[in-house]
Structure formats: structure tokens, C-alpha cells
Design a protein around this motif. Structure first.
Motif: not given
Length: 295
Positions: A241-252
Motif C-alpha cells: 500500500v502506498a500513500i500518495p504525496h508530493s514528489p517534493k517529499v521523499e517519504s513519510l
């Protein structure tokens, strides 16, 4: 007039007192004592332990924290040891730089892997491996309780759940949610035997979390903040499962990622239950109408 509650406090000034040494060691090692007790610090944490029905063996107060005794002592059983320490001695026992003047030894409940599958949650286990940041693990424990997980599996290379920073970040959830320590590789077959589907979190590739089917009994696997889950573990899961987020942020970070997926699972289950209830209500209403026509 003397306060009979405060008179319960037994002054201790020697740093080599056996109980003082035991509390200091528990804080330093970030684990349980041989008797299964966890060292906790702060008024709120002690109150959370009491509220959770755990056995409190001893409570330590500093001279400057003595005013908090009047608040806590009425909540403690008479057999609980209550000590009063000079500020300097108390500071040498606890890990925080700005202590509140209250610490305690609390007996934790012990659980087996089988205990993680109980409750009314429909089966939702959180399994972590490689989570080293205490704040992240504490957040995962707090969110696991908040969103209805039945327990947390503490896998390999994970910070101790009884680290003082983990305890504080859990906000008391550590006292109530079942915890079991076991390597994921040996635990996964047991999870499958219980009918749980295995989901892993990922920062980039995988099914978007809002598209994943999270209503069935499941185990959510969470990896380290940097490397994620080991490849051999990923190879065994049913879905990533992936959490979509801004590409500016490497990861949560692990705590945030786990919290988002846990929330989504709780949301889907609540919606599924609501739809099921509505369907049953409509069916009953239609049956009543049919019966009325037949009559």
C-alpha cells in the motif's frame, strides 16, 4: 495541619537504595525489569497506568515535585511504596532533562501472539520491524489503539517499546494495547493461519491507500524510516500500500504512514458496517411491507 496523604512519603537519600537502583536501571536500559515492570515518568503517565488497571509497585517523588503527591496518592493502593527523594538524587534516576518530579514502576501485562487476534476489531494487527525512532514507535502504538488495532507485533531491530520516549509518545496506549515481541519472519505464518491478509506500507510503489481493500482481517507491516521492510518480508505480503504525496517529499516517517493507513482501514470498516446496517434495515422494511400486503 499535616496532610495524612503526604505523610505516606518515605524519605530516601541514598543513591544505593535497592529500589532507587532498580528504577534507574530500568530507565537506563529502556526495558522491563526481571519482574516485568516498566519505569515511567510524569504525572500523566502514572495516572494513565492507574486508569489502565495496571499494578503500580512504587512511586518516587522529588522534593520539588512533592506538591503532586496530593493529587496522585489518593489514586494509589495503600501497599504501593511511595518515596520522597532530594531533587539531585531524583534527577540522577530519571532520563529527562526537565523532570516533573514523579516516576514509578508499573507491572506490564504479558501477551502471546494468539492474544493479538482477539477483540471486536475484526482482526487488525500492526507489525513493525526496524523502527528505531522512539517517537515513531510511540505514535504507532497510539494510533493503533485509536483506530481499533487488536495488537502490535514488535519485530526485529525495533526500539524497545519500554524506552521512556516511546512510553511518553504513546500517551498511555502502551498500557492498554497488547504487545508481542517476535521476528516477523517467524510470526507471519501464524498471522496467515488466523486468516489475516498481509499489507506492507511503501513510500512510492503500491496500491494507493484509498483504493486498497482494508475491510477484511489484516496485518499492517511497517518498516524502518529509511530502508523500509526487508525484501524477504515484502516478498511474502499480499499487497503493498502506498500513500500518495508530493514528489517534493521523499517519504513519510513510519509513525505518520502507519497512522494514515490505520485511519483508512478504520474508515472503510465503519462505512462497510454502516452500509450493512442500512441494507438490513431496508430488507426488514420491505419484508414488513410485503407481510402487510399479504395480510
Amino acid at each position: 495541619m499535616k496532610n495524612p496523604q503526604v505523610e505516606r512519603l518515605r524519605p530516601v537519600t541514598g543513591r544505593h537504595n535497592p529500589l532507587i537502583k532498580e528504577v534507574r536501571r530500568a530507565f537506563a536500559q529502556g526495558g522491563l525489569t526481571p519482574e516485568g515492570e516498566c519505569a515511567v515518568e510524569g504525572v500523566r503517565m502514572v495516572e494513565e497506568a492507574i486508569r489502565s488497571g495496571l499494578h503500580v509497585r512504587a512511586v518516587l517523588f522529588s522534593d520539588s515535585g512533592q506538591t503532586r503527591a496530593a493529587r496522585l496518592l489518593p489514586q494509589l493502593a495503600k501497599q504501593v511504596e511511595t518515596l520522597l527523594l532530594p531533587d539531585k538524587l531524583f534527577t540522577s534516576v530519571v532520563p529527562s532533562e526537565t523532570p516533573q518530579g514523579v516516576a514509578a514502576l508499573v507491572r506490564m501485562k504479558s501477551y502471546t501472539l494468539q492474544d493479538l487476534f482477539g477483540g471486536e476489531t475484526g482482526g487488525l494487527v500492526v507489525a513493525v520491524a526496524g523502527v528505531q525512532d522512539p517517537g515513531n514507535l510511540g505514535t504507532i502504538l497510539r494510533s493503533a489503539e485509536a483506530f481499533g488495532a487488536s495488537g502490535v507485533l514488535l519485530g526485529e531491530n525495533t526500539v524497545s517499546a519500554y524506552n521512556s520516549k516511546v512510553v511518553r509518545a504513546s500517551a498511555g496506549s502502551i498500557f492498554r494495547i497488547p504487545l508481542v515481541k517476535q521476528e516477523l519472519g517467524t510470526a507471519l505464518p501464524g498471522l496467515r493461519e488466523q486468516g489475516l491478509r498481509l499489507f506492507a506500507t511503501s513510500s512510492h510503489k503500491g496500491t494507493p491507500v484509498n483504493d486498497a481493500q482494508l475491510t477484511s482481517p489484516l496485518a499492517l507491516l511497517v518498516g524502518s524510516e529509511g530502508a523500509g521492510l526487508p525484501r524477504e518480508i515484502i516478498a511474502q505480503v499480499d499487497e503493498v500500500v502506498a500513500i500518495p504525496h508530493s514528489p517534493k517529499v521523499e517519504s513519510l516517517n513510519a509513525g505518520v504512514a502507519a497512522s494514515i493507513v490505520l485511519y483508512e482501514a478504520a474508515r472503510q470498516k465503519a462505512l462497510f458496517h454502516h452500509r450493512g446496517t442500512e441494507t438490513q434495515r431496508k430488507t426488514r422494511s420491505e419484508n414488513q411491507k410485503d407481510n402487510a400486503r399479504s395480510a
